[in-house]
Design a protein around this motif. Structure first.
Motif, PDB file in Angstrom:
ATOM      1  N   ARG A  21       0.813  -1.196  -0.044  1.00 42.32           N
ATOM      2  CA  ARG A  21       0.153   0.062   0.076  1.00 42.32           C
ATOM      3  C   ARG A  21       0.947   1.352   0.100  1.00 42.32           C
ATOM      4  O   ARG A  21       0.461   2.277  -0.645  1.00 42.32           O
ATOM      5  N   ASN A  22       1.960   1.233   0.587  1.00 41.10           N
ATOM      6  CA  ASN A  22       2.982   2.505   0.938  1.00 41.10           C
ATOM      7  C   ASN A  22       4.124   2.563  -0.243  1.00 41.10           C
ATOM      8  O   ASN A  22       4.362   3.796  -0.564  1.00 41.10           O
ATOM      9  N   ILE A  23       4.517   1.247  -0.750  1.00 41.16           N
ATOM     10  CA  ILE A  23       5.610   1.321  -1.684  1.00 41.16           C
ATOM     11  C   ILE A  23       5.102   1.230  -3.124  1.00 41.16           C
ATOM     12  O   ILE A  23       5.437   1.880  -4.129  1.00 41.16           O
ATOM     13  N   ARG A  24       3.997   0.385  -3.486  1.00 41.82           N
ATOM     14  CA  ARG A  24       3.236   0.243  -4.755  1.00 41.82           C
ATOM     15  C   ARG A  24       1.865   0.328  -4.738  1.00 41.82           C
ATOM     16  O   ARG A  24       1.247  -0.535  -4.408  1.00 41.82           O
ATOM     17  N   PRO A  25       1.485   1.562  -4.816  1.00 35.36           N
ATOM     18  CA  PRO A  25      -0.181   1.625  -5.148  1.00 35.36           C
ATOM     19  C   PRO A  25      -0.514   1.071  -6.248  1.00 35.36           C
ATOM     20  O   PRO A  25       0.071   0.492  -7.145  1.00 35.36           O
ATOM     21  N   ARG A  26      -1.680   0.592  -6.006  1.00 32.73           N
ATOM     22  CA  ARG A  26      -2.627   0.250  -7.096  1.00 32.73           C
ATOM     23  C   ARG A  26      -2.377   0.836  -8.515  1.00 32.73           C
ATOM     24  O   ARG A  26      -2.789   2.175  -8.411  1.00 32.73           O
ATOM     25  N   LYS A  27      -2.406   0.060  -9.723  1.00 34.45           N
ATOM     26  CA  LYS A  27      -2.507   0.483 -11.051  1.00 34.45           C
ATOM     27  C   LYS A  27      -3.861   0.607 -11.355  1.00 34.45           C
ATOM     28  O   LYS A  27      -4.245   1.684 -12.009  1.00 34.45           O
ATOM     29  N   VAL A  28      -4.731  -0.377 -11.244  1.00 29.96           N
ATOM     30  CA  VAL A  28      -5.975  -0.332 -11.292  1.00 29.96           C
ATOM     31  C   VAL A  28      -6.736  -1.166  -9.956  1.00 29.96           C
ATOM     32  O   VAL A  28      -5.994  -1.680  -8.901  1.00 29.96           O
ATOM     33  N   HIS A  29      -7.970  -1.268  -9.881  1.00 32.60           N
ATOM     34  CA  HIS A  29      -8.586  -1.877  -8.810  1.00 32.60           C
ATOM     35  C   HIS A  29      -9.627  -2.377  -9.403  1.00 32.60           C
ATOM     36  O   HIS A  29     -10.847  -1.893  -9.507  1.00 32.60           O
ATOM     37  N   VAL A  30      -9.722  -3.592  -9.646  1.00 29.97           N
ATOM     38  CA  VAL A  30     -10.701  -4.351 -10.360  1.00 29.97           C
ATOM     39  C   VAL A  30     -11.253  -5.784  -9.641  1.00 29.97           C
ATOM     40  O   VAL A  30     -10.225  -6.447  -9.200  1.00 29.97           O
ATOM     41  N   TYR A  31     -12.423  -6.210  -9.500  1.00 28.63           N
ATOM     42  CA  TYR A  31     -12.710  -7.430  -9.144  1.00 28.63           C
ATOM     43  C   TYR A  31     -13.558  -8.282 -10.360  1.00 28.63           C
ATOM     44  O   TYR A  31     -14.199  -7.618 -11.160  1.00 28.63           O
ATOM     45  N   CYS A  32     -13.137  -9.580 -10.575  1.00 27.95           N
ATOM     46  CA  CYS A  32     -13.997 -10.320 -11.397  1.00 27.95           C
ATOM     47  C   CYS A  32     -14.872 -11.101 -10.689  1.00 27.95           C
ATOM     48  O   CYS A  32     -14.432 -11.932  -9.632  1.00 27.95           O
ATOM     49  N   THR A  33     -16.017 -11.284 -10.934  1.00 29.80           N
ATOM     50  CA  THR A  33     -17.181 -11.934 -10.405  1.00 29.80           C
ATOM     51  C   THR A  33     -17.615 -12.807 -10.780  1.00 29.80           C
ATOM     52  O   THR A  33     -18.872 -13.252 -10.320  1.00 29.80           O
ATOM     53  N   GLY A  34     -17.366 -13.627 -11.870  1.00 27.49           N
ATOM     54  CA  GLY A  34     -17.920 -14.651 -12.462  1.00 27.49           C
ATOM     55  C   GLY A  34     -18.326 -15.841 -11.595  1.00 27.49           C
ATOM     56  O   GLY A  34     -17.614 -16.201 -10.679  1.00 27.49           O
ATOM     57  N   THR A  35     -19.277 -16.694 -12.078  1.00 26.13           N
ATOM     58  CA  THR A  35     -19.319 -18.010 -11.370  1.00 26.13           C
ATOM     59  C   THR A  35     -18.142 -19.087 -11.629  1.00 26.13           C
ATOM     60  O   THR A  35     -17.232 -18.657 -12.692  1.00 26.13           O
ATOM     61  N   PRO A  36     -18.033 -20.025 -10.974  1.00 26.53           N
ATOM     62  CA  PRO A  36     -16.927 -20.892 -11.180  1.00 26.53           C
ATOM     63  C   PRO A  36     -16.978 -21.396 -12.740  1.00 26.53           C
ATOM     64  O   PRO A  36     -18.137 -21.487 -13.405  1.00 26.53           O
ATOM     65  N   LYS A  37     -15.991 -21.510 -13.530  1.00 27.30           N
ATOM     66  CA  LYS A  37     -15.980 -22.134 -14.798  1.00 27.30           C
ATOM     67  C   LYS A  37     -16.706 -21.131 -15.696  1.00 27.30           C
ATOM     68  O   LYS A  37     -17.115 -21.461 -16.732  1.00 27.30           O
TER      69      LYS A  37
END
Length: 264
Positions: A21-37
């Protein structure tokens, strides 16, 4: 010595989260939320070379949160606190997991800048893929560990097997209706919970050709991709659906399918 021992006793997971968090900030912030498979493996793998991207990180924690929600033993504000601390500790650019649907409401509220990519596999193809996956991994220790969770979300105790579903019963699999009711509930929850401007819905089979659109949605200019958009193929296919009455199968698919046109 005391200071050294204290540092050694620190949980490395939390220390790493602080450092990231302090040395390497996020480049993006994304969640993939698909079902399994549905392509969650592929989405995570797609970004692996240049972003902090993981597939199903700390899933045990999400199963625990799922149980707490089911039992109503934990206050909603406590759940949100658990989710916030977990995500701060992981500090991922890309968190791709079918288990993210458990906390999608909290993620939307707690991280207003986060975006969501949601791949959807057609119900028939998903059924085929999930059944193959279940059969191929029934003796896997990790699979057995999460079996009670999947039995619950697939409503295994709520639906009776039809006569031509005896093969599913013999294999310890849920009914067709149980699996499809889950498929519908999972996808519907994402579509109804995530604001439209923060959500990208795409078909699983189009992940590869939609790569540039995904990058544009996330605000990325380019991607040093691993080049593999089907990162977790079935080891063996079993063609179980051919033993199920086609009229019944088509009726169940029609009943639980979702019209995605307005989301694509």
């Amino acid at each position: 010595m005391v200071i050294k021992r204290t540092l050694l006793d620190l949980d490395k997971r939390y220390l790493n989260g602080f450092l990231y968090r302090n040395i390497r900030p996020r480049k993006v912030h994304v969640y993939c939320t698909g079902t399994p498979k549905s392509g969650t493996h592929s989405i995570a793998y797609m970004f692996k070379k240049q972003l902090r991207s993981q597939h199903e990180p700390a899933r045990d924690e999400l199963i625990s949160i799922f149980r707490k929600k089911q039992n109503n033993h934990t206050r909603p504000d406590r759940i949100k606190e658990m989710v916030y601390r977990r995500e701060q500790r992981l500090h991922l650019d890309v968190n791709s997991s079918c288990f993210n649907h458990i906390i999608v409401g909290e993620l939307v509220e707690l991280f207003p800048d986060a975006k969501f990519v949601h791949p959807v596999r057609s119900p028939r193809d998903w059924l085929e893929s999930w059944i193959n996956h279940e059969i191929n991994h029934q003796t896997c220790t990790i699979h057995q560990k999460f079996e009670p969770y999947f039995d619950k979300i697939f409503n295994k105790s709520d639906y009776r097997y039809r006569k031509d579903e005896h093969v599913l019963k013999e294999l310890g699999l849920p009914t067709i209706e149980g699996m499809l009711s889950y498929w519908n509930a999972h996808n519907s929850k994402i579509l109804e919970t995530v604001p439209e401007d923060r959500l990208m819905v795409l078909r699983t089979k189009e992940i590869s050709e939609k790569k540039d659109s995904i990058l544009q949605f996330l605000g990325l200019n380019s991607l040093d991709s691993n080049g593999n958009t089907h990162a977790y193929k079935a080891v063996k296919k079993h063609d179980i659906l051919s033993s199920i009455d086609s009229k019944y199968l088509n009726a169940m698919i029609a009943r639980y399918d979702i019209d995605l046109e307005e989301w694509l």
